[in-house]
Design a protein around this motif. Sequence first.
Motif, PDB file in Angstrom:
ATOM      1  N   HIS A   6     -24.712  -5.254 -38.040  1.00 25.24           N
ATOM      2  CA  HIS A   6     -25.114  -6.338 -38.925  1.00 25.24           C
ATOM      3  C   HIS A   6     -24.317  -6.219 -40.227  1.00 25.24           C
ATOM      4  CE1 HIS A   6     -27.544  -9.181 -41.131  1.00 25.24           C
ATOM      5  NE2 HIS A   6     -27.707  -8.264 -42.066  1.00 25.24           N
ATOM      6  N   SER A   8     -23.713  -7.472 -44.020  1.00 26.76           N
ATOM      7  CA  SER A   8     -24.428  -8.178 -45.078  1.00 26.76           C
ATOM      8  C   SER A   8     -23.717  -9.495 -45.366  1.00 26.76           C
ATOM      9  CB  SER A   8     -24.479  -7.324 -46.352  1.00 26.76           C
ATOM     10  OG  SER A   8     -23.182  -7.254 -46.927  1.00 26.76           O
ATOM     11  N   GLU A  10     -22.724 -10.771 -48.103  1.00 21.95           N
ATOM     12  CA  GLU A  10     -21.633 -10.577 -49.058  1.00 21.95           C
ATOM     13  C   GLU A  10     -20.418  -9.944 -48.389  1.00 21.95           C
ATOM     14  OE1 GLU A  10     -24.709  -9.030 -49.600  1.00 21.95           O
ATOM     15  OE2 GLU A  10     -25.531 -10.688 -50.764  1.00 21.95           O
ATOM     16  N   GLN A  43     -23.768   2.342 -39.367  1.00 21.38           N
ATOM     17  CA  GLN A  43     -25.170   1.982 -39.152  1.00 21.38           C
ATOM     18  C   GLN A  43     -25.824   2.749 -38.008  1.00 21.38           C
ATOM     19  OE1 GLN A  43     -25.451  -2.279 -38.621  1.00 21.38           O
ATOM     20  NE2 GLN A  43     -24.625  -2.713 -40.658  1.00 21.38           N
TER      21      GLN A  43
END
Length: 186
Positions: A6, A8, A10, A43
């Motif tokens: 995933h 972000s 931004e 992650q």
Amino acid sequence: MTPEPHLSPEFNEELQTFLSHAPNDAVKRTCAGAVRLAELRRQTPAAVPDLPDLYEPLVLFYERGGEFVRDNAGFLDLTGVLFRPGTLEGHLGTPPLEILSSTVLDAVDAEGRISYYTEAHRQGPLLRRRKLRSEQHDEAFDRSARWVPTDRIPDTEPAVKESGLVELDEMVAANLIGATVVNAAQ
């Protein structure tokens, strides 16, 4: 099934802005893949525990100004050098590049058509002949990780063979350069 990383909003926006400046779709896909793999590794480290960074050589290629396009005949064009990508099975027999460092890459980056040589027992120095337009440069790789002029390569291919020198492919030469660099640092 491996989870999709995933990004972000931004970070994704920054990636899309960067990709909008990429020269072609292949570069866009590989750069996006490199970012996604790095983010997946960050992650979910367990998803790729022992997998090397698959994109590292390609990212270094881009950082050093390399580019490529795929032509309509299936060849990859590395700004003037064409080759047809092989199969995974075909590449498994290719010796891997053992040391991927700036020093090694600087040593193999050179203009012109390059042939590498060493003595048959590989105890002698690594030699190269660079042909660029009408010029020819014969060089030896020394212990300080530099190419220096040499007169050890005979002028003709039959004389090269008679002298006991053998021609090396680029990967073997790059690995010998890497070994020289490591030995010089010790």
